[in-house]
Structure formats: structure tokens, C-alpha cells
Motif scaffolding. Structure first.
Motif, mmCIF file in Angstrom:
data_model
loop_
_atom_site.group_PDB
_atom_site.id
_atom_site.type_symbol
_atom_site.label_atom_id
_atom_site.label_comp_id
_atom_site.label_asym_id
_atom_site.label_seq_id
_atom_site.Cartn_x
_atom_site.Cartn_y
_atom_site.Cartn_z
ATOM 1 N N UNK A 1 -5.765 7.184 -5.585
ATOM 2 C CA UNK A 1 -5.256 6.021 -4.859
ATOM 3 C C UNK A 1 -3.762 6.082 -4.561
ATOM 4 N N UNK A 2 -3.015 6.822 -5.370
ATOM 5 C CA UNK A 2 -1.576 6.887 -5.111
ATOM 6 C C UNK A 2 -1.241 7.889 -4.011
ATOM 7 N N UNK A 3 -2.108 8.876 -3.862
ATOM 8 C CA UNK A 3 -1.826 9.946 -2.915
ATOM 9 C C UNK A 3 -2.439 9.634 -1.547
ATOM 10 N N UNK A 4 -3.486 8.796 -1.570
ATOM 11 C CA UNK A 4 -4.258 8.542 -0.352
ATOM 12 C C UNK A 4 -3.376 8.190 0.854
ATOM 13 N N UNK A 5 -2.343 7.375 0.621
ATOM 14 C CA UNK A 5 -1.511 6.916 1.745
ATOM 15 C C UNK A 5 -0.131 7.570 1.752
ATOM 16 N N UNK A 6 0.008 8.631 0.960
ATOM 17 C CA UNK A 6 1.356 9.172 0.741
ATOM 18 C C UNK A 6 1.741 10.285 1.705
ATOM 19 N N UNK A 7 0.801 10.742 2.536
ATOM 20 C CA UNK A 7 1.074 11.947 3.334
ATOM 21 C C UNK A 7 2.384 11.896 4.112
ATOM 22 N N UNK A 8 2.627 10.786 4.808
ATOM 23 C CA UNK A 8 3.853 10.708 5.612
ATOM 24 C C UNK A 8 5.100 10.784 4.733
ATOM 25 N N UNK A 9 5.079 10.014 3.657
ATOM 26 C CA UNK A 9 6.240 10.006 2.769
ATOM 27 C C UNK A 9 6.475 11.410 2.206
ATOM 28 N N UNK A 10 5.390 12.078 1.849
ATOM 29 C CA UNK A 10 5.540 13.418 1.282
ATOM 30 C C UNK A 10 6.067 14.395 2.322
ATOM 31 N N UNK A 11 5.591 14.263 3.534
ATOM 32 C CA UNK A 11 6.067 15.162 4.587
ATOM 33 C C UNK A 11 7.556 14.932 4.869
ATOM 34 N N UNK A 12 7.963 13.674 4.862
ATOM 35 C CA UNK A 12 9.381 13.380 5.072
ATOM 36 C C UNK A 12 10.228 14.012 3.971
ATOM 37 N N UNK A 13 9.794 13.855 2.704
ATOM 38 C CA UNK A 13 10.557 14.446 1.598
ATOM 39 C C UNK A 13 10.541 15.971 1.719
ATOM 40 N N UNK A 14 9.387 16.507 2.041
ATOM 41 C CA UNK A 14 9.260 17.962 2.130
ATOM 42 C C UNK A 14 10.188 18.536 3.188
#
Ligand SMILES: NC(=O)c1ccc[n+]([C@@H]2O[C@H](COP(=O)([O-])OP(=O)(O)OC[C@H]3O[C@@H](n4cnc5c(N)ncnc54)[C@H](O)[C@@H]3O)[C@@H](O)[C@H]2O)c1
Ligand SMILES: NC(=O)c1ccc[n+]([C@@H]2O[C@H](COP(=O)([O-])OP(=O)(O)OC[C@H]3O[C@@H](n4cnc5c(N)ncnc54)[C@H](O)[C@@H]3O)[C@@H](O)[C@H]2O)c1
Ligand SMILES: NC(=O)c1ccc[n+]([C@@H]2O[C@H](COP(=O)([O-])OP(=O)(O)OC[C@H]3O[C@@H](n4cnc5c(N)ncnc54)[C@H](O)[C@@H]3O)[C@@H](O)[C@H]2O)c1
Ligand SMILES: NC(=O)c1ccc[n+]([C@@H]2O[C@H](COP(=O)([O-])OP(=O)(O)OC[C@H]3O[C@@H](n4cnc5c(N)ncnc54)[C@H](O)[C@@H]3O)[C@@H](O)[C@H]2O)c1
Ligand code: NA
Ligand code: NA
Lengths: 414, 414, 414, 414
Positions: free
Chosen positions: B99-112
Motif C-alpha cells: 500500500x505504501x508503494x502503490x502510489x509512489x511511482x511518481x515520487x520515486x521517479x522524481x527522487x531517482x
């Protein structure tokens, strides 16, 4: 030197000017009482350093406390099995090393000769007030015969069932009337003993979960009479551990969800706690501190089982489940295994030394700083063991400074 | 309320007037880095409270700290596996809840997208000074593009072997010369990163046992340049436990004779520590605190085994043998089991917030109060966890008061 | 009656017609040897039942075995500390109860008087063949002086480093030549002892991981000479447990992925195993059985640490990770704590009784059914403890039946 | 290859000529039922091998058993929460990996559509005989619609309180009369289900400690009707371990003095067992085997605590104290941690396959060899897990040989 290495005799003796101190043990012929007596002998004979004694630590350097060698044992008990016999039985069971008991017979016999019959509801005739007077006289007589500066009474007798409330406990007059009535055995034995301590002007500590001095009218009386007291229920094993560990979780923002415990023990205490009524008082004091440290949402099943074949070694398993970052699961288990009475005995000596100091300072009522020693501290809500450690050190130094100053001003010629 | 329940956003934001803070992670694509990124997303999205974060606790109420939501991630890494992919792998392994990762893709891509190539000795051409300049420029550029008040650099990259001493480490001139020489790769990657932090004017923390800033000339440089820093080697599991427990034995006058430990773990860190050289640095920092707490007589065998099938869960068994009253044997065992990176990630956030505060206060050099977070604290010999807790609280309030006062006087019109 | 309660004296004595049996212990003055001697005394004096002895169990009812009371102790050792002194030291360390040693002095002195100097490479002059002859003569002399039916030699001396292979070990002629050469100390002490056993016509068992009889030419020689033998490395604690538990996982179709172990011990064995060479032989025998039971994919880190303060109590922690249905994680941990020599001593008595039976039956070579007693069974690949139990029972009854039949036909008048 | 690696589909299918087999689950919407359904899907879809299934092991090679893929699920339950929803909840709780459930929706919906309302005393109107007839018809209808060769009924519904004895349980006539009386709800739900199984001619197994078929008149009826059955109370975790370990002590002549146990679990089963009545039946079946293996002198306190935050992971701590040679103390502790339903589900599949074989062989009554699967085996007093393993293997091969022979003679043309 991270741990004390100071010898038993060297500690604080010079500063302490109040003479020898009586250590009057209610239940003095039990396991703890026997270890206390053997231990005092072993330290006097320089067979053992005061390992396990808090007050022998560096942190107490300079605090004027009676020397271990200046503690004189007496007490009340309902058992007639002599200390010498108990001590040899504890050697056979593996609890005490033979070398400490080998030369202790005389010392044990001397201590045993100072143990008077305790209050036994089943055999006592007369009012409970009579019992109090007789027992107070035992203590006074002991103090006078030995020329002791003070006596400290410590209750280490068998755990009693939880005491139900009574209207007499809140009204001094009703209380006195009931106490004088031979047909109304209002108080449990531990409270009779506490009254005897007060009556004889002795400081008092309750190392068990029994009521003892913790009855409203008795507490008030103690305070009025200028008696310092401390309790309740010695904190030695699993609970000690819990109060040292729980703050770690809190400091790191983890949420402790459950803390389950299982205790196995045999011996005298195992047999007593096999009684479901007695065990209830124990379970209550054990859980209180935990809830106060991690919050009352905690699920904390707790069992104490009597397993006679394990003898006096207590083994405790705790299972802790905490929630960390992003609901992550953290589990921790602790397994503690030790001879319970060997953990308790040095604390009795510590309490005796420190209560003597409190009395020398004229303190009265429940002393919060003694919470360090107890599962359910009187006069304090602090259960965090490291905070208790700091509080005890601070109290000891502050009190010691006053007592020394008073002693010095007293001896200063005009 | 014995534990924090304050929401992520509510904490200290009003008092903090220094703008958003950059959190620059050396090794930002590792397990810890991934959890940090997912966690910041989850807190921003109000999917998770800051459980496991020290600075979210009541004890920090009123201290002006940047909000969790005001931390912006960037970093260096030699891996090119994107955060998004790492995060999904951590879901599969059971470490992160879906549930924590499900909506995190954009945030993770920005950090990456803010993670730049780290220093890799095998591929780097040019002098190490070139590497420092390039990496410092990465950080400065990050700060400027995002309009950040400050950047805090935290090293969470793979543990390096113990660094051998060199004459250059003690002589600024020799040091500079070597650094500019393309043929002399004097420093480990962690120290290159530390120099880049200094060069960019960023506060710095070393969460690993690698050398990092801890090279005499580099430490001096940091202090000169007004950089506050903290380390070393995050204290999360077994060592945390030890430093919470060991003082209990000492406070009670028990003598700890041995403290043996066995750690099992798989995952990336397990693989790294399978290297006998890397594990030596880890074992060294783990034992130091214990010895300081219970004395150097302690026998303390310690093992870390790489057990790949266990994945990222670390399990640690400790066996403690202490001597009590009359040489009585006390044994205690602890079993700790948790996802290591889940323990570490919230500490990275805490360190970022608190180092930002230190920088705002103009502190420089090693900050002793950060010992709370580390196995081998720089600038301090205190290992007792409860003492560290008190020291951190005190430091945070004292520093916070100064920072707030300065902020208020700054905004006060003439 | 699920466990044996038969008294020491009642077992099998009537059927056994081979007279008293010598138990010749290589390393007889060590911990195990001392416990064996004290135990035989205690059983003879009816102070203790044969608890811990396999052959005292119901399953061996009717098998003709020498009585415990008919075992006579002798041996070789390089130590000169008398058994009496060792026994008292084991009382002080808590291993042996005082009551068993209190009346044992005479019995211990008698056994001690039968212990001859062992082979010591550092002091021995002459060829190794000389040593073998001298030691074989010691055994023969012992047998004759006491009028013993047979002698069983059991090696319980200190663990030796792993023996490297030599061409002489495979060629009887080269072997004999080397053995007679005073300048070529080819064999370790344990193999000299094994040759002495063979030379004196005695059955032989190797309770240690040392080579002993397990050198190709020596094994062949033993078989030729009609010597039954058994080994290797007594299975007493952690390994026993593993071979009892591992089959459970297999029977249920679970896949054991890792089985990590950590052993802590002090005492004489702890000190010996602190030597990294000696510990290698031990680790090898310990892991072999596990791999055979759960498959060679298993990850099985194993440590043995010398922790002197723990004395003779060995504590072993095992952590097992198995995969169940749908990749589900199953973890199990075991903690075993016992006096190692107290576990070993009764097995020495069992082995002596059963090897005497094997010899009476004329068996020769490695006896697979003795795998029950050993970590690394000679002549067998079976490690599953329950299968070993069945095999031993079956072997004992089959052998016993033959021995009894032979005895009966021998005494039947024509 | 020490463990099975055979694929789900390959096992025994060629030899089995009885068609597909119905697996009718009483309580089919519970945790175990859900895992069974997901597992069958995963094996059919070749997402998972049959790890954890006993009958997939090498030891069963050649035994003619229905393929896992030939098991068809139906059942009774009083819950209406669909399997699909339960499965997703088990993913969220961490018990089931997402990958097995991701594609299972259709399969789960199909199974769910075959689950009929169970017997619910609170809502049922009419006699219990009516309920039996209705439920038997459900099973028969299921068998016919799917063209199944046989149906096996397995009870995995919530544990019931211990059933008190009644005169009707011993007298067929009184029993029938009571059953037809709408005002006398004589039987618990588990026994109604058992009667329905008998009525529909299906083999039956009781995986819970509830009474089920274990009522004298019902057992007789089953035997008369030619029904094979097996029980009782699935042996999965702590008890499995105990019956694997206890024989080790006995084989070595050690005397187990106490075996204390503490179980922590949450989930549905945890909630059910929080009811002191329900837990009594569980505690009874758990202790019986232990006593039978080590003797009734054993002290065996046992606790099961409902700790909701632990979810479906059960953690069990056992502390064993055994006496060895010369009264030496041996202690052993085991800590077992696993998802209980993941341990149970593969056993349900094993039982279904093996009971189908028993039925094909025409066996009737309690089958002792199934004791392998149960805490309290019907028809057998054997608790030793290795003996049970051997017995099951022997039974399976003997039965399989007969079944195959019969099948072959049946198809042989005249
Ligand atoms: N670590 C510990 O050992 C520990 C910790 C906390 C509390 N305690 C408490 O300390 C107490 C003593 O423990 P122990 O192991 O010595 O127990 P024990 O059973 O060996 O000794 C208790 C003694 O109290 C005596 N007694 C009983 N009733 C009495 C009465 N009415 N008056 C006077 N004496 C009486 C008994 O005769 C016995 O000698 C128990 O209540 C125990 O719960 C012990
Ligand atoms: N509880 C804990 O997890 C804990 C506690 C104390 C210390 N640590 C330390 O934290 C560090 C990170 O742990 P992790 O579990 O995230 O490990 P990890 O192996 O998952 O991540 C390490 C990351 O560092 C990167 N890296 C390697 N060399 C680099 C370089 N030269 N420059 C930049 N990046 C580089 C790797 O590519 C990888 O992405 C380890 O050193 C570990 O010992 C962790
Ligand atoms: N549970 C167990 O105790 C156990 C299990 C398996 C194997 N073992 C093995 O049994 C052996 C004995 O164990 P212990 O605890 O009695 O050890 P110990 O150290 O107390 O005794 C060993 C004895 O062997 C003697 N010795 C050494 N070299 C010798 C030589 N060349 N010839 C004759 N004697 C010699 C020593 O002097 C000593 O008396 C060890 O090798 C140990 O590894 C013990
Ligand atoms: N390892 C194990 O999980 C294990 C081992 C031994 C025994 N068991 C037993 O197996 C049973 C099932 O365990 P679970 O974890 O699946 O429990 P659960 O609570 O998840 O499931 C029980 C199911 O039974 C249903 N049920 C209740 N009353 C019913 C009735 N009258 N008729 C039909 N269905 C009814 C419930 O609605 C529920 O769906 C329990 O009794 C448990 O004690 C489990
Ligand atoms: Na209080
Ligand atoms: Na049975």
C-alpha cells in the motif's frame, strides 16, 4: 573501572556516624533472608565482594552509609526451620556455593537466635493490636540489646492475596477500634508487621506485593510518626528488564503493540504463587510499570507457572512486538534465567543502608527515589529504570551531604 | 500519551523558517535510500504516521525542525537500478507493504532523477580532487535548482574495509597534493563524498562504519569551513539493545563476564558483510560500545553471517552472562528480529532534520549529542542509550531555543 | 513406564557370561573420564540410577550386557592431575553434585592408579612402534591383573587438528617402515592409541573427531585382527538435536533453507577448541550429518566460541529457516544448555557395554549400528536419529540372541 | 535429492484410476480453507511446487494417489465472506504472497460457489436430522454435478467447546429419536457435519479438536456404512515439534521433568481460542501426546494467548527440563514461528489424497496410520513422529499396492 571494585568494608564507613544498624526481616527464615545472612557473613569474612549491591558501586562513593559489616540481623517468621538448615538446603539445591556456607554456621545461628515468632492469624489469640505491641517490643528490645543506632524493617515474607478495601482503612478511629477487637482480624500479617515497625520507630520497606504499610490510615500514621518508608515488590528479574528496555522503544518512536511474558519457577516462591489468589497481586504489580512506559493499548498476557523441578532458578521468556517505520514488524524476545533470591538479597542490603540514611536525615513518608528497587514504586510514577537510577544517585548524594553536614556541625565544638 | 501521535506535518513547521531542506544520500539507491524515499512519500500522502522517527516524539515538541514534507531527496550512487524498481523488489521480498508503494511511482521517479553517479574507483579517470569538485557541483546545483535553504549529506553507501592510516591524512599539504594526483587514489569513496559535502557547504553524517569524514585532515577542514557533522555507523538493532541493557547490569552492581552475539542476515548488506574485510569494520564499531559500558574484561565473541535465504530480516541472538551476589550466575538471552533498513530509514530523516537545525545554529565539527544515533559516536564516549537520549533532548531544546530566538530577532523590524 | 526405571545392577547380568569388562580410556583424566569414574562409583554405591544411559532403557531388556558394576576403569593420559582432584574441581564448578563425590575418593584413587602415561609427541623418544608396543602392553597387563574377560578402549582425549593424508596411510609396508623410524612421527596420538588397542586385541571406539583408527591401513589391520570398532565424535548436544529434528521437516515436505548454529562453552574443551585447527575437525563432523539430512543446498554457518566464564556448561543456539507451502516462511530456534561431559559420560558406558557384546559375538570392523552415538558414523550414512535408534535396538537384540545362544550351547553338557 | 522435487502433476496420476476427487471443507471459508483454494490454483497454474505436502515426497513415489490438480473444492460454512475477499485480506496481512492470489480470482469464485450454508444452531429450524439430510444432499449433489469418483469431507471449522457425554451418545435408538426432535439440539455442528459425510457415503477427517465423528454411536454408524475416517486436531506446529523431539530424550535415557509451553497468536484462531471453553479442548489434545511420550510425571503448564497484533503468525516457546546422568540438568528451549494456516493447508491436501486411497481400498473405521497428521490420533496410541512417519509410509505402499492390483485386475480383459 566501569563497575565497582571497592571492598565491602571501605565504603562510606568513615562518614557514617550513626553506629550499627539493625536489619529486621519479616520472613527472615525464607530464601532471601537466608541469602542475606550468608552474604553478610561472606562479606565480613572477606570471602566475597559486594557484587550485585547497588550501593557498593562507584556512583555511591562518598555517600555516608553504614558499612555492610555494621548491619545486624533480626526478624520475625512463622517458620521454625533454622537459618543454618535452610542455608545447607540452598547449597544442596545449587543456589549457594558451598564455600560461603562452610564457615557460616555460627553467624547463622546468631542471626537465627534473633528471629521471633511472626504474626500467624491461625494461631494468634488476642487482638491484632496486642500482636503489634508484642512485635514492636521485639524490635525495640533487639535495638537496645545490641546498642543499635537505628533499625530498618524489611518485609520479605510470603506474598499475600490482594487486600480488599474496608471503611476502617480510611478512618483512624474505626481502625483503632477494630484493631483492639480480638474478634476482628482486620489486617493481613504484613500490615501488622508494618504497624510494629512504626510503633518501634523503625524505617520500613515492603519487598513483596502484600499490603504492608500501604493502607491509608497506616501510611498517615507512619508519616505522622516521622517514619520513612519505601516499596513495593522488589524489582529483580523480568520486570527490571522490562523497565530498562521499554524506554528504548519509546525513545526511538516505535510503538510497542504487545509484550507477553511467561515465568517458570519452583522453590518456595513457586509454591506460593501456585495459589491463584497470591499470584494475582504479583501479576498486578508486574504489569503496571509496563503500561505506564509504553501506553495502555499494549496487550500484555503474563503467566507465572509453578514448575517444582526447576527449583529456585526462575526463567522468564518475554515476547515483544513493536511497530516501526511504515508499519514494519519488530520482534524481540528475552530469556532471563537466575536464582531469584540471589538477585533479591543484595537489594535488601542496599535498602537497609539507604533507609538508614533517610532516617538519619529525618525524612518521613514514602521516598520516591527508592522506586529504583520496586516494581510498583510508592510515591512515584517513574518506572523507567535509567531515570530511577539517576533519581536514586541524586537523592543519595543530596541526602548524604545533609547528613554529613549535620554530623559535622554536631561534633563541632562551640 | 506515552508515545508520539503527532502528525507528520504538524511538527515544528511554524517555528522553522529556513525553507525546504535537501537530503543528499550517498548510496541513495540502496535499501535504506529506497525506504527513505517511500517513507517520505507515504507521510506526505498521509498514508503513514512517522512511527519509528525519534524527532516525531513528544520530547521534541517545540523544537523548530523542518517538516518531513519539506525534505527533498537527491544523492549519489554507483548503481543505476531505479528507485521505483528497488521499491517494488522490496515489496516482493515482504519488507515494504504494497500500500505504501502503490502510489509512489511518481515520487520515486522524481527522487531517482536527482541521483547522480557516485565515485567509483574502478571507472573514475582523473584525480580524486576532480571527483570531489564534480560531486560538490552536483550538490550545489541540486540546492540551487530546488531553492533549498540547506542540504544535509548522509552516507548510506556500502560498508568499506577498514582504512589504513597514511602520512597524508595528517598533513594538509601532502594531502592536497595526493588528491590532485590522478595516479594516487588515496581516499575511499566515502571520504570523497565527505569532501564533496564540505566543498558544497553541507552538513554531513556518516551512517556506515566507513571512514567518510573521519580522516584527520578532512575533519579539520570541515571544522574550519563551519560544517557540523555526526557519525558513525547507525545504531539500530543488536547494538541499540546492548547499549540500552548493559547499563542495567552496571546500575545493579552485577558484573557482566561475557556477551556473545550472533547475527544472521541476507540482503544487500548480508552480501557486503560476507566479505571478511568489510565485516571487520562493522565488528569493530559494534564491540567498542559494549566494552566501554561493562569493562574491558568482557569476553565478547561476535559473528555476522550472510544467510541469503533470510533476505532483509536481520536476526540477532545475544547471550549474556553476568555474575551477581555471592558469585551467582545470571544469564540473559535476547533475540532481535527486524528489517534492518526499516529501522535505519527513520533515523536518516531524524538526522537530516536535526543536522539542519545544527547548521541553522551555526554549529561546526562533530556534534556529541548525535551519539544517540550511532554505534561509535564521534565527539563522545557516551554509549549508555538512556544518557544519550537525555543528551539529545537537551541539545535539541537548547539549540532550538537559540535558533528560534535568532529567527525572531531577525524578523523583528527595527 | 515410558522411561527406564530398572536399577543399575539388575540389567542383563544374568545372561552375560563373559566376566568383568575393562574400560580403557584414552584421556581418562579429562572431564568425561572423571565423570565416568564418579558415575560408576555412584551406581555401584546405589547413589544414582543409570539415568542418561541408553542401554539402561526398556528397549534393551533381555540383551545380555555386562553390568555397570562389572566395568573396571583404566587408561592412558598425558596429564598427571589425579582423578580425585579433578572430581573435586568439578564439584566446585557446579558440574558434579557433592553427594556423588563425597564417598568416591577410594574408588577414584583405584581408577587413577590404573592410568598410564599416554603418548606425548613432545617427550616421546624412540619410534612410534615402540610407543604402540608399550601402550598395548599396558592394556594387556591391566586385563590380566584384573582377570577381565575383555577390554574396550575408548578415546576421549583432546581433539586433534585434521590429519592430512600420507602415502604411508595406504600402503602397509611403507606404513610399518615409517612407524619403526624414530625420526618420523607419522601418526597423531589418537592413532597410536588405536594401534595399541588393536595390538592388545581390544575393541575400540573413537568419541572424538580425531583420526584414531580411521587411517586406511589401520582400519584394515583392525578388521584383519578381528577387532570391532565404532566412531566418530560423540553426538551429545546440538548435533543430536539436529539429527532428531531435521527428519521432521523432510517428512512434512518442508525445505530447510538454512540452519545456523552458535556454540558457547568454556572448560577444557572450550580451551582446546579455541585453537582454530582443532575446531576445524569439530565443525566438519558437525555439519556433515545436517547436509545429509536436508540436502546440500542448506546454508549452515556454524561457530564454536571459547567463553571461559561459562565453564563446562555448553549453550548452543540454532536458527532454522524452512520454506513451507506457497513459499511460506517457517523459523525455528533451539537453545540447548547442558554440561557436555555429563551428556558424554553415560554414552561411554553404553559404548563399553555394547562393544563388549559385539566382541563376544565375534564382530569385526566398523559397526554401523553404533552410528546412534556419533556425529559422523563410521560404516553408515544414516544420520536420522530415530532410524539410528531403531537400528541400534535391532542390532542389540539380534547380537544378544546369538551371544546368548552361543553361551547356552557352550555350557550344555554333551 | 533428500527432499521431494517432483512436480505436482507428475505424482501418481497414471496409477490412480478413480477419477477426480471432491474435497468438501466444513469451514471452507476460514483461513485454512482459503489457503487450500489458493494453493490448488497455484499448483494447477504451475506457480508453486507442492512444498509442505507430505504426499509429494519421494517416500510416496509409486503410490496411486489422485493428482493435486484432480481435487475439486466445495464445502459448508456459516460465514458468507467470499473466498476471494478472504484471500486478498490474507495478502494484506502478509500471509499469502501477492503473486499466488493475483490470478486466482476465477478459481476462488468457482470454489466459493460450491460452498453451502453450514449448520448454525442459532438460526436452524427443524430437527438436527433435517440438517444432516440437507447437508448430505449438498455433498451428493456436488459429487454428481462434477462427476466425481469420491468425496472426502474434512472439518476445518472453528474449534468447539469440549462436548459433555450424554446417554444418547451410547444408544442408537435414543440417539435417532433425539436427532429427529426439533426441540433437542443434541449435537454440536461438527457432529452434524460428520453425520452428513456418512450419509453421503464420504470419507471423513476431523482437523479440529471438536467432537465431529467421535461420538460412540456415530463412530459405529460410520464403520457400519463402510466409511474410513481419521482425526483428530491437526498436528502442525508446537505439538509436531514435541512429538519429534520427546523420543530423543527417551532414547537417550534422559528423564523429562517438565515441558512448559506458551503460544501467542492472533487471527481468527486466536480470537476463537480467547474463549476459555474453546481453548480447553485445544489444551487437552496438545498435552495428551506429550504425557504418552515422556511419562505422566511430567509437569506441563501450557498457555495459548490471543495477541491480536501478531495476526496469523503463531509463535510458540517451549521450555524443557530433563534430568541426565548423575541428576545433571539439561534445559532446552524451542521457539517456533510460522503462519499456522500455511502449515495446515498442505496437510488437508495430503489427507484428501490419502483418504481417497483408503476409500478406494474399501477401508472403514478409524485409520491408525493417519496419526501422522494429528495431535490426538484416533485408533492409535502412537505419538512418536518418526514412528508415525514409518507407519504412514508403510500403510500408503501396502494400500496402494492393493488398489493398483485391484484396478489392474478390473481392466484386464477376460
Ligand atoms: N527476586 C525475588 O526473590 C523477589 C522479588 C520480588 C518480591 N519477592 C518476594 O519476596 C518474598 C520472599 O521471597 P522468598 O523467596 O524468600 O520466599 P520464601 O517462601 O522462601 O520465604 C518467605 C518466608 O516468609 C515467612 N512467612 C510467611 N508468613 C509469614 C508471616 N505471617 N510472618 C512472618 N514470616 C512469614 C515464611 O515462613 C518464609 O520463611 C516473597 O513474597 C516474594 O514474592 C521476591
Ligand atoms: N540498520 C541498518 O540497515 C544499518 C545500520 C547501520 C549501518 N548501516 C549501513 O548502511 C549502509 C547501507 O545499507 P543498505 O542496507 O541500504 O545497503 P545496500 O547494499 O542496499 O545499499 C548500498 C548502496 O550504496 C551504493 N554504493 C556502493 N558504493 C557506492 C559508492 N562508491 N558511491 C555511492 N554509492 C555507492 C550501492 O550501489 C547501493 O545502492 C551499509 O553500509 C550498512 O552497513 C545500515
Ligand atoms: N559432550 C562431550 O563432552 C563430547 C562430545 C563429543 C566429543 N567430545 C570429545 O571428547 C574429548 C574429551 O572431552 P573432555 O571434555 O573430557 O576434554 P578434557 O580436555 O577435559 O579431557 C581431555 C583429556 O585428554 C588428555 N589427553 C590429551 N592428549 C592426550 C594424549 N596424547 N594421550 C592421552 N590423553 C591425552 C588430556 O590430558 C585430558 O585429560 C574431546 O576431544 C571432545 O571434543 C566430547
Ligand atoms: N495449524 C492450524 O492452522 C491448525 C492446526 C490444528 C487445528 N486447526 C483448527 O482448524 C480450524 C480452522 O482454523 P482456521 O485458522 O481456518 O480458522 P478460521 O477461524 O479462519 O476458520 C474457521 C471457519 O469455520 C467456519 N465455521 C464456524 N462455525 C461453522 C459451522 N458451524 N459450520 C461450518 N463452518 C463453520 C467459520 O465461519 C470460518 O470460516 C480451527 O478449529 C483450528 O483450531 C488449525
Ligand atoms: Na506509584
Ligand atoms: Na489415540
Amino acid at each position: 573501572m566501569t563497575q565497582h571494585e571497592t571492598s565491602a568494608t571501605a565504603i562510606g564507613t568513615d562518614a557514617w556516624r550513626e553506629g550499627r544498624v539493625g536489619l529486621w526481616l519479616i520472613g527472615g527464615r525464607g530464601s532471601i533472608g537466608t541469602v542475606v545472612a550468608v552474604g553478610l557473613h561472606a562479606m565480613r569474612a572477606e570471602l566475597a565482594p559486594p557484587t550485585g549491591c547497588t550501593t557498593a558501586g562507584e556512583a555511591f562513593a562518598g555517600v555516608p552509609l553504614p558499612a555492610f559489616a555494621d548491619l545486624v540481623i533480626g526478624g520475625h517468621d512463622v517458620s521454625t526451620t533454622p537459618l543454618r538448615e535452610r542455608a545447607h538446603a540452598l547449597v544442596d539445591s545449587g543456589m549457594l556455593a558451598h564455600r560461603f556456607v562452610a564457615t557460616a554456621d555460627d553467624a547463622l545461628d546468631r542471626a537465627d537466635a534473633e528471629i521471633r515468632p511472626g504474626y500467624d492469624r491461625r494461631t494468634h489469640t488476642g487482638s491484632q493490636a496486642d500482636a503489634v505491641r508484642r512485635m514492636a517490643a521485639d524490635i525495640t528490645d533487639f535495638r537496645e540489646r545490641h546498642g543499635l543506632g537505628r533499625v530498618v524493617v524489611v518485609d520479605i515474607s510470603s506474598t499475600e492475596p490482594i487486600l480488599e478495601d474496608h471503611v476502617e482503612f480510611h478512618d483512624p478511629e474505626l481502625f483503632t477500634a477494630a484493631l483492639e477487637d480480638p474478634d476482628r482480624p482486620l489486617l493481613p500479617a504484613s500490615s501488622i508487621a508494618a504497624l510494629a515497625a512504626i510503633e518501634s520507630g523503625s524505617a520500613y520497606a515492603c519487598f513483596t506485593p502484600s499490603a504492608g504499610i500501604d493502607v491509608p490510615v497506616i501510611r498517615s500514621l507512619a508519616t505522622e510518626r516521622g517514619i520513612p518508608f519505601a516499596g513495593q515488590d522488589g524489582k529483580t528479574g523480568e520486570t527490571l528488564l522490562r523497565t530498562a528496555l521499554a524506554p528504548m522503544f519509546t525513545a526511538r518512536g516505535m510503538r510497542v503493540l504487545s509484550w507477553a511474558g511467561s515465568n517458570l519457577l519452583g522453590g518456595g516462591d513457586g509454591a506460593t504463587l501456585a495459589d491463584p489468589e497470591a499470584v494475582r497481586s504479583k501479576l498486578a504489580t508486574k504489569t503496571r510499570g509496563l503500561v505506564s512506559l509504553v501506553g495502555d493499548h499494549v496487550v500484555a498476557p503474563l503467566h507465572i507457572d509453578n514448575v517444582p523441578d526447576l527449583g529456585d532458578v526462575k526463567t522468564a521468556w518475554d515476547h515483544i512486538h513493536a511497530e516501526g517505520f511504515l508499519s514494519s514488524r519488530i520482534t524481540m524476545q528475552t530469556i532471563w534465567s537466575a536464582y531469584d533470591s540471589m538477585l533479591a538479597a543484595p537489594l535488601i542490603l542496599d535498602i537497609a543502608r539507604l533507609l538508614a540514611l533517610a532516617a538519619a536525615d529525618g525524612q518521613r513518608g514514602a521516598i520516591p527515589a527508592f522506586g529504583f528497587f520496586f516494581k510498583d514504586p510508592w510515591g512515584s510514577d517513574v518506572h523507567d529504570f535509567s531515570q530511577q537510577t539517576i533519581a536514586l544517585h541524586d537523592w543519595a548524594h543530596a541526602t548524604g551531604t545533609r547528613v554529613r553536614a549535620a554530623a559535622e556541625s554536631a561534633v563541632t565544638p562551640a
